[in-house]
Write an enzyme that holds these catalytic residues in place. Structure first.
Site, mmCIF file in Angstrom:
data_model
loop_
_atom_site.group_PDB
_atom_site.id
_atom_site.type_symbol
_atom_site.label_atom_id
_atom_site.label_comp_id
_atom_site.label_asym_id
_atom_site.label_seq_id
_atom_site.Cartn_x
_atom_site.Cartn_y
_atom_site.Cartn_z
ATOM 1 N N SER A 32 74.465 -36.465 -90.185
ATOM 2 C CA SER A 32 73.209 -36.014 -89.899
ATOM 3 C C SER A 32 73.313 -34.364 -90.373
ATOM 4 O O SER A 32 73.987 -33.642 -89.817
ATOM 5 C CB SER A 32 72.746 -36.394 -88.556
ATOM 6 O OG SER A 32 72.383 -37.666 -88.463
ATOM 7 N N HIS A 63 69.646 -37.615 -93.733
ATOM 8 C CA HIS A 63 70.775 -38.568 -94.650
ATOM 9 C C HIS A 63 69.967 -38.641 -95.960
ATOM 10 O O HIS A 63 68.977 -39.387 -95.968
ATOM 11 C CB HIS A 63 71.021 -39.660 -93.808
ATOM 12 C CG HIS A 63 71.850 -39.758 -92.729
ATOM 13 N ND1 HIS A 63 73.111 -39.942 -92.487
ATOM 14 C CD2 HIS A 63 71.406 -39.357 -91.507
ATOM 15 C CE1 HIS A 63 73.546 -39.865 -91.317
ATOM 16 N NE2 HIS A 63 72.503 -39.359 -90.624
ATOM 17 N N HIS A 85 73.297 -46.451 -89.639
ATOM 18 C CA HIS A 85 73.477 -46.659 -88.049
ATOM 19 C C HIS A 85 73.169 -48.129 -87.677
ATOM 20 O O HIS A 85 72.313 -48.751 -88.073
ATOM 21 C CB HIS A 85 73.006 -45.648 -87.338
ATOM 22 C CG HIS A 85 73.252 -44.138 -87.750
ATOM 23 N ND1 HIS A 85 72.408 -43.912 -89.023
ATOM 24 C CD2 HIS A 85 73.955 -43.241 -87.574
ATOM 25 C CE1 HIS A 85 72.768 -42.640 -89.490
ATOM 26 N NE2 HIS A 85 73.827 -42.035 -88.486
ATOM 27 N N TYR A 87 71.502 -48.471 -85.141
ATOM 28 C CA TYR A 87 70.284 -48.224 -84.478
ATOM 29 C C TYR A 87 69.219 -48.707 -85.546
ATOM 30 O O TYR A 87 68.036 -48.696 -85.287
ATOM 31 C CB TYR A 87 70.240 -47.048 -83.475
ATOM 32 C CG TYR A 87 70.212 -45.783 -84.489
ATOM 33 C CD1 TYR A 87 69.137 -45.400 -85.384
ATOM 34 C CD2 TYR A 87 71.460 -45.146 -84.368
ATOM 35 C CE1 TYR A 87 69.272 -44.213 -85.941
ATOM 36 C CE2 TYR A 87 71.406 -43.952 -85.043
ATOM 37 C CZ TYR A 87 70.492 -43.511 -85.987
ATOM 38 O OH TYR A 87 70.478 -42.337 -86.549
ATOM 39 N N GLU A 88 69.500 -48.509 -86.586
ATOM 40 C CA GLU A 88 68.450 -48.569 -87.938
ATOM 41 C C GLU A 88 68.289 -50.171 -87.956
ATOM 42 O O GLU A 88 67.291 -50.387 -88.824
ATOM 43 C CB GLU A 88 69.197 -47.928 -89.237
ATOM 44 C CG GLU A 88 69.157 -46.469 -89.043
ATOM 45 C CD GLU A 88 69.653 -46.011 -90.322
ATOM 46 O OE1 GLU A 88 69.121 -45.983 -91.188
ATOM 47 O OE2 GLU A 88 71.001 -45.623 -90.263
ATOM 48 N N ALA A 115 77.354 -35.498 -86.929
ATOM 49 C CA ALA A 115 76.904 -34.463 -85.884
ATOM 50 C C ALA A 115 76.893 -35.414 -84.589
ATOM 51 O O ALA A 115 76.615 -36.385 -84.315
ATOM 52 C CB ALA A 115 75.465 -34.372 -86.243
ATOM 53 N N MET A 213 76.411 -41.497 -82.718
ATOM 54 C CA MET A 213 76.301 -43.015 -82.976
ATOM 55 C C MET A 213 76.775 -43.496 -84.307
ATOM 56 O O MET A 213 76.067 -44.272 -84.921
ATOM 57 C CB MET A 213 74.531 -42.849 -82.831
ATOM 58 C CG MET A 213 74.209 -42.248 -81.631
ATOM 59 S SD MET A 213 72.373 -42.196 -81.765
ATOM 60 C CE MET A 213 72.163 -41.148 -80.607
ATOM 61 N N SER A 214 77.866 -42.983 -84.842
ATOM 62 C CA SER A 214 78.623 -43.466 -85.854
ATOM 63 C C SER A 214 79.984 -43.278 -85.758
ATOM 64 O O SER A 214 80.586 -43.173 -84.541
ATOM 65 C CB SER A 214 77.937 -42.648 -87.041
ATOM 66 O OG SER A 214 78.615 -41.014 -87.127
ATOM 67 N N ASN A 237 75.209 -29.749 -80.125
ATOM 68 C CA ASN A 237 74.613 -29.492 -78.609
ATOM 69 C C ASN A 237 75.606 -29.565 -77.723
ATOM 70 O O ASN A 237 76.475 -30.373 -77.735
ATOM 71 C CB ASN A 237 73.222 -30.029 -78.465
ATOM 72 C CG ASN A 237 73.644 -31.560 -78.552
ATOM 73 O OD1 ASN A 237 73.859 -32.048 -79.372
ATOM 74 N ND2 ASN A 237 73.535 -32.006 -77.298
ATOM 75 N N HIS A 249 66.265 -34.870 -82.549
ATOM 76 C CA HIS A 249 67.114 -35.134 -83.634
ATOM 77 C C HIS A 249 66.933 -33.881 -84.642
ATOM 78 O O HIS A 249 67.719 -33.379 -85.217
ATOM 79 C CB HIS A 249 66.686 -36.454 -84.274
ATOM 80 C CG HIS A 249 67.508 -36.605 -85.694
ATOM 81 N ND1 HIS A 249 68.621 -36.937 -85.712
ATOM 82 C CD2 HIS A 249 66.692 -37.097 -86.794
ATOM 83 C CE1 HIS A 249 69.251 -37.124 -86.888
ATOM 84 N NE2 HIS A 249 68.105 -36.987 -87.684
HETATM 85 C C1 R1P Z 1 71.151 -38.209 -83.628
HETATM 86 O O1 R1P Z 1 70.626 -36.849 -83.979
HETATM 87 C C2 R1P Z 1 71.833 -38.527 -84.807
HETATM 88 O O2 R1P Z 1 72.762 -37.565 -85.504
HETATM 89 C C3 R1P Z 1 74.212 -38.197 -85.639
HETATM 90 C C4 R1P Z 1 74.106 -39.374 -84.442
HETATM 91 O O3 R1P Z 1 75.016 -40.519 -84.748
HETATM 92 C C5 R1P Z 1 72.513 -39.926 -84.576
HETATM 93 O O4 R1P Z 1 72.423 -40.740 -85.679
HETATM 94 O O5 R1P Z 1 74.032 -38.687 -86.728
HETATM 95 P P1 R1P Z 1 75.448 -38.975 -87.393
HETATM 96 O O6 R1P Z 1 76.561 -39.544 -86.741
HETATM 97 O O7 R1P Z 1 75.148 -39.820 -88.421
HETATM 98 O O8 R1P Z 1 76.085 -37.686 -88.173
#
Ligand code: R1P
Length: 275
Positions: A32, A63, A85, A87-88, A115, A213-214, A237, A249
């Site tokens: 992200s 993304h 992800h 969650y999508e 991130a 979340m990835s 953060n 986000h």
């Molecule tokens: C939350 O702000 C998003 O940022 C991160 C988290 O996993 C979530 O998708 O994204 P990436 O892991 O895709 O970088």
């Protein structure tokens, strides 16, 4: 979308668009807000995900949804700018389509970036964290279902997910370039809701230094295929359970974008040091 046949079809399509694809390319997944971390590839060929039949589509802000092949420090790289992800609405296996495609293309080494929220109170927003190990807290695995023996074994060993050699190169590269690089354990949750103070406290107690979340499921798919993995989290953060600050986000993307230059410097230096 995730059967061996569909991964093969997607890979064939990509190869049709990239003349002289080199299998010694390093694969990179950008997290992200990190789209700017890889720019200015030499001889770049860009393919929007929307032009790859059967490829998942990015639905999350931050993304961009494009595949870029080119050269950095004269070394071939294949960059997935945008990931998927759970969650999508994607299954864990679908979310790992980029990893499966890289394996099918013959790529042997990938850098996964993301991130993440810092759980370790000694880490600051804006720091980068080299992932030393992971906790998959999603309750999902990309390996669920029949095993494709051509990809890997049914029960892959996970005693060394993140390649020691790549980690050593990353540490040396960061030192020489003056990039602050923390080291720690990443925990993947399903999301998309961010963590409560109680969950944050629990993840800290479980030994995690950063949460997102990835990544963990992608690393599982990579290990399954025998691909060497390096992971770098961009800490966006501080998650302090006893004084949680509100997070959005948008703020995550903004902080990740600010850290893109450091991420870019580090990745470029690591790539330059690869055999
Ligand atoms: C939350 O702000 C998003 O940022 C991160 C988290 O996993 C979530 O998708 O994204 P990436 O892991 O895709 O970088």
């Amino acid at each position: 979308m995730t059967s061996p046949e569909s991964i093969h079809t997607i890979s064939r399509h990509i190869l049709e668009k990239i003349d002289n694809f080199q299998t010694n390319a390093t694969g990179i997944i950008l997290g992200s807000g990190l789209g700017e971390a890889i720019t200015k590839l030499d001889s770049a060929i860009e393919i929007p995900y929307s032009e790859i039949p059967g490829f998942p589509q990015s639905t999350v802000k931050g993304h961009s949804g494009s595949l870029i092949y080119g050269f950095m420090e004269e070394k071939p790289v294949l960059v997935f700018s945008g990931r998927f992800h759970i969650y999508e609405g994607y299954s864990a296996a679908e979310a790992c389509t980029p990893v499966r495609v890289m394996g099918e293309l013959g790529i042997k080494r990938i850098f996964i970036t993301n991130a993440a929220g810092a759980l370790n109170p000694q880490f600051d927003a804006g720091d980068l964290m080299l992932i030393t190990d992971q906790i998959n807290f999603t309750g999902h695995s990309p390996l669920t279902g029949p095993n494709n023996d051509d990809w890997g074994v049914r029960f892959p060993d996970m005693s060394k997910v993140y390649c020691d050699k790549l980690r050593a190169i990353a540490v040396a590269a960061a030192k020489d370039k003056g990039v602050r690089l923390e080291r720690g354990v990443y925990v993947e949750v399903t999301g998309p809701n961010l963590e409560t103070p109680a969950e944050t406290r629990m993840f800290k107690r479980l030994g995690a230094d950063a949460v997102g979340m990835s990544t963990a499921i992608e690393a599982i798919a990579a290990v399954h295929m025998g691909i060497k993995v390096m992971g770098i989290a961009c800490l966006t953060n501080k998650n302090l359970p006893d004084c949680m600050a509100e997070t959005t986000h948008e703020a995550v993307i903004e902080q990740a974008a600010k850290s893109s230059a450091a991420m870019s410097t580090l990745i470029r230096e690591i790539i330059s040091r690869l055999d």
